[in-house]
Structure formats: C-alpha cells, structure tokens
Design a protein around this motif. Structure first.
Motif, PDB file in Angstrom:
ATOM      1  N   LYS A 144       0.915  -1.208   0.029  1.00 13.87           N
ATOM      2  CA  LYS A 144       0.127   0.045  -0.146  1.00 13.87           C
ATOM      3  C   LYS A 144       0.998   1.411   0.043  1.00 13.87           C
ATOM      4  O   LYS A 144       1.915   1.118   0.305  1.00 13.87           O
ATOM      5  CB  LYS A 144      -0.929   0.128   1.285  1.00 13.87           C
ATOM      6  N   VAL A 145       0.329   2.398  -0.393  1.00 19.08           N
ATOM      7  CA  VAL A 145       1.072   3.684  -0.434  1.00 19.08           C
ATOM      8  C   VAL A 145       0.603   4.364   1.022  1.00 19.08           C
ATOM      9  O   VAL A 145      -0.630   4.358   1.306  1.00 19.08           O
ATOM     10  CB  VAL A 145       0.523   4.508  -1.610  1.00 19.08           C
ATOM     11  N   ASP A 146       1.574   4.816   1.613  1.00 23.97           N
ATOM     12  CA  ASP A 146       1.349   5.277   3.213  1.00 23.97           C
ATOM     13  C   ASP A 146       1.177   6.677   3.293  1.00 23.97           C
ATOM     14  O   ASP A 146       0.312   7.353   3.957  1.00 23.97           O
ATOM     15  CB  ASP A 146       2.259   4.578   4.099  1.00 23.97           C
ATOM     16  N   GLY A 147       1.831   7.379   2.273  1.00 23.37           N
ATOM     17  CA  GLY A 147       1.827   8.907   2.245  1.00 23.37           C
ATOM     18  C   GLY A 147       2.735   9.541   1.332  1.00 23.37           C
ATOM     19  O   GLY A 147       3.661   8.895   0.678  1.00 23.37           O
ATOM     20  N   VAL A 148       2.386  10.543   1.018  1.00 15.51           N
ATOM     21  CA  VAL A 148       2.932  11.609  -0.037  1.00 15.51           C
ATOM     22  C   VAL A 148       3.607  12.902   0.650  1.00 15.51           C
ATOM     23  O   VAL A 148       2.676  13.547   1.113  1.00 15.51           O
ATOM     24  CB  VAL A 148       2.236  11.708  -1.217  1.00 15.51           C
ATOM     25  N   ALA A 149       4.778  13.143   0.102  1.00 11.05           N
ATOM     26  CA  ALA A 149       5.381  14.530   0.818  1.00 11.05           C
ATOM     27  C   ALA A 149       6.125  14.822  -0.795  1.00 11.05           C
ATOM     28  O   ALA A 149       7.458  14.555  -0.611  1.00 11.05           O
ATOM     29  CB  ALA A 149       6.515  14.316   1.908  1.00 11.05           C
ATOM     30  N   GLY A 150       5.481  15.683  -1.272  1.00 13.51           N
ATOM     31  CA  GLY A 150       5.936  16.245  -2.321  1.00 13.51           C
ATOM     32  C   GLY A 150       6.513  15.092  -3.368  1.00 13.51           C
ATOM     33  O   GLY A 150       5.711  14.367  -3.878  1.00 13.51           O
ATOM     34  N   ARG A 151       7.691  15.081  -3.894  1.00 10.97           N
ATOM     35  CA  ARG A 151       8.169  13.914  -4.523  1.00 10.97           C
ATOM     36  C   ARG A 151       8.270  12.670  -3.891  1.00 10.97           C
ATOM     37  O   ARG A 151       8.508  11.665  -4.559  1.00 10.97           O
ATOM     38  CB  ARG A 151       9.597  14.570  -5.347  1.00 10.97           C
ATOM     39  N   LYS A 152       8.291  12.658  -2.709  1.00  9.83           N
ATOM     40  CA  LYS A 152       8.529  11.496  -1.831  1.00  9.83           C
ATOM     41  C   LYS A 152       7.306  10.803  -1.760  1.00  9.83           C
ATOM     42  O   LYS A 152       6.247  11.123  -0.977  1.00  9.83           O
ATOM     43  CB  LYS A 152       9.291  11.836  -0.485  1.00  9.83           C
ATOM     44  N   LEU A 153       7.263   9.652  -2.168  1.00  7.87           N
ATOM     45  CA  LEU A 153       6.295   8.564  -1.821  1.00  7.87           C
ATOM     46  C   LEU A 153       6.580   7.416  -1.053  1.00  7.87           C
ATOM     47  O   LEU A 153       7.620   6.630  -1.358  1.00  7.87           O
ATOM     48  CB  LEU A 153       5.841   8.216  -3.499  1.00  7.87           C
TER      49      LEU A 153
END
Ligand SMILES: CCCCCCCCCCCC(=O)SCCNC(=O)CCNC(=O)[C@H](O)C(C)(C)COP(=O)(O)OP(=O)(O)OC[C@H]1O[C@@H](n2cnc3c(N)ncnc32)[C@H](O)[C@@H]1OP(=O)(O)O
Length: 190
Positions: free
Chosen positions: A129-138
């Motif tokens: 799963k994808v947990d979070g996005v911080a700008g370009r950081k996935l």
C-alpha cells in the motif's frame, strides 16, 4: 527482559509528515489484474530466472502480488535468497506506487525485515500500500505471507520512492529499450 533486536524496533512511518495518498482517477479498479509494466523487468517480465510476479489491484487501495519461489531463487539450500525477496518487495511496492498514483518514480530507499525463512516451492503473498506523499517523496509498505493471503508473515518491507521526470530514464537508461517501453500500453508517461 532483553531489548527487541534493533532491526525490529518500531520507528515512525512514514518518517516525515505526509499527505494521504489520493489514488489517481485512472488507477485500476479493484479486481484488475495488473499488466507487466516492462517485459524485460526482472520482477514482472519474461526474464529467464526472473521473479515472474503477478499483481492484482485489491480493495482499499491495496495491491496484491504473488512470488512463487523456485530453485533459481535460492540463497541457502532450499531457501529463498534475501536479496531476491527484497527484489520481490521492490516490485510489489513499485507496482502499488505506480498503479495507484500513476507518477513515474524510482526506489530511493528500501528496508526489509526477514521474519521467517521462505522455502523453495512456497508462494509469498505480498500486500502493498501507499502510506503517504510528501512532494516528490512517496512512501509505501508491504508484508508478505507464506502460502496464503492469511499465512504467517515472513517478510515486511517499506520504501521511499522518489518521483522523477521522464528524463531520468532518457538520461540514464537504454534509449532503444525506452522507445519500445513507451510503445507499450501500460507505461506511465509524464
Ligand atoms: C503502472 C506501472 C507500474 C510500475 C511498477 C514499477 C515496479 C518497478 C519496481 C522497481 C523500481 C526500482 O528498482 S528503481 C531502480 C533503483 N533505484 C534507482 O536506480 C534510483 C537511483 N537514485 C536516483 O536516481 C536518485 O538518487 C533519486 C532520483 C532517487 C533522487 O535524486 P534527486 O532527483 O536528485 O532528488 P534528491 O533531492 O536527492 O531526493 C529527493 C528527496 O528524496 C530524499 N531522498 C532521496 N533518497 C533518499 C534516501 N535513500 N533516504 C532518504 N531520503 C532520500 C531526499 O532527501 C530529498 O528529500 P527533500 O530534500 O525533498 O526533503
């Protein structure tokens, strides 16, 4: 009581403040079998000795992948090589990021916890799963269970993917292979 091994201590994840990952409008619907993203990919392509992984979009933005461990994947006799298990998780995590967010990204950091041996002949059921996005950081995480979706957890992994422009691949990759790749229908193009 003795301390937990350093590698299994819980650390905050994601390690920075993130936004909730919003699935892209074109993200595959639950139940969709996900296409091979590149036929020469060691993880999902038709490569001799490769992992031949197959993935399916699940409910709740989970991606389910399977890795059937063969004799070609051994480290110790009869057991999967840890590096190949990490590769399987890189593929599963990358598939979750790529299919859910539809943003071209590469693995910047990959952490694995190997909790149980994974025998040749077994299948690892990986849920990512994808947990979070911080700008370009996935940020993404996954766990792999032995033999069934509800089997014992054998491996956990978490990864930072970094979004890149397509020039990442044109600058560093093989232009001929890239041209073929861009002609396939399930690529991510910016
Ligand atoms: C449908 C299709 C399915 C698709 C399905 C696909 C499945 C395939 C899965 C396989 C994927 C792979 O194996 S990819 C292949 C393996 N990976 C690679 O070859 C990547 C090699 N590394 C690089 O090219 C570069 O280092 C990058 C692109 C990762 C980052 O370089 P950059 O673009 O200059 O950006 P940079 O400023 O350094 O980093 C951006 C931000 O990320 C952070 N950052 C970067 N690396 C790290 C790190 N290791 N640990 C912590 N943080 C990091 C930085 O601190 C920064 O944070 P801040 O300052 O912004 O806060």
């Amino acid at each position: 009581m003795s301390e937990a091994p350093r590698s299994r201590r819980s650390t905050p994840w994601p390690p920075v403040d993130t936004e909730s990952p919003a699935p892209h409008p074109d993200a595959p619907r639950p139940g969709t079998k996900l296409a091979v993203h590149y036929d020469q990919c060691f993880g999902c392509g038709d490569v001799e000795g490769g992992l031949h992984m197959r993935s399916t979009m699940g409910e709740h933005a989970l991606v389910h992948s399977q890795f059937a461990v063969t004799e070609a994947h051994q480290g110790a006799p009869g057991l999967a090589h840890g590096g190949l298990l990490a590769c399987a998780f890189d593929e599963a995590l990358g598939s979750a990021v790529g299919n859910l967010l539809r943003r071209p990204a590469v693995t910047g950091k990959l952490e694995t916890d190997f909790l149980r041996p994974v025998p040749v002949g077994s299948t690892l059921f990986i849920t990512a799963k994808v947990d979070g996005v911080a700008g370009r950081k996935l940020y993404a995480s996954a766990e792999g269970r032995l033999g069934a979706e509800d089997g014992s957890v054998a491996v956990r992994a978490r990864a930072l993917f970094v979004e890149v422009g397509f020039e990442h691949f044109t600058t560093h990759g093989d232009p001929d292979a890239l041209t073929k790749f861009r002609q396939t229908p399930d690529q991510i193009n910016p």
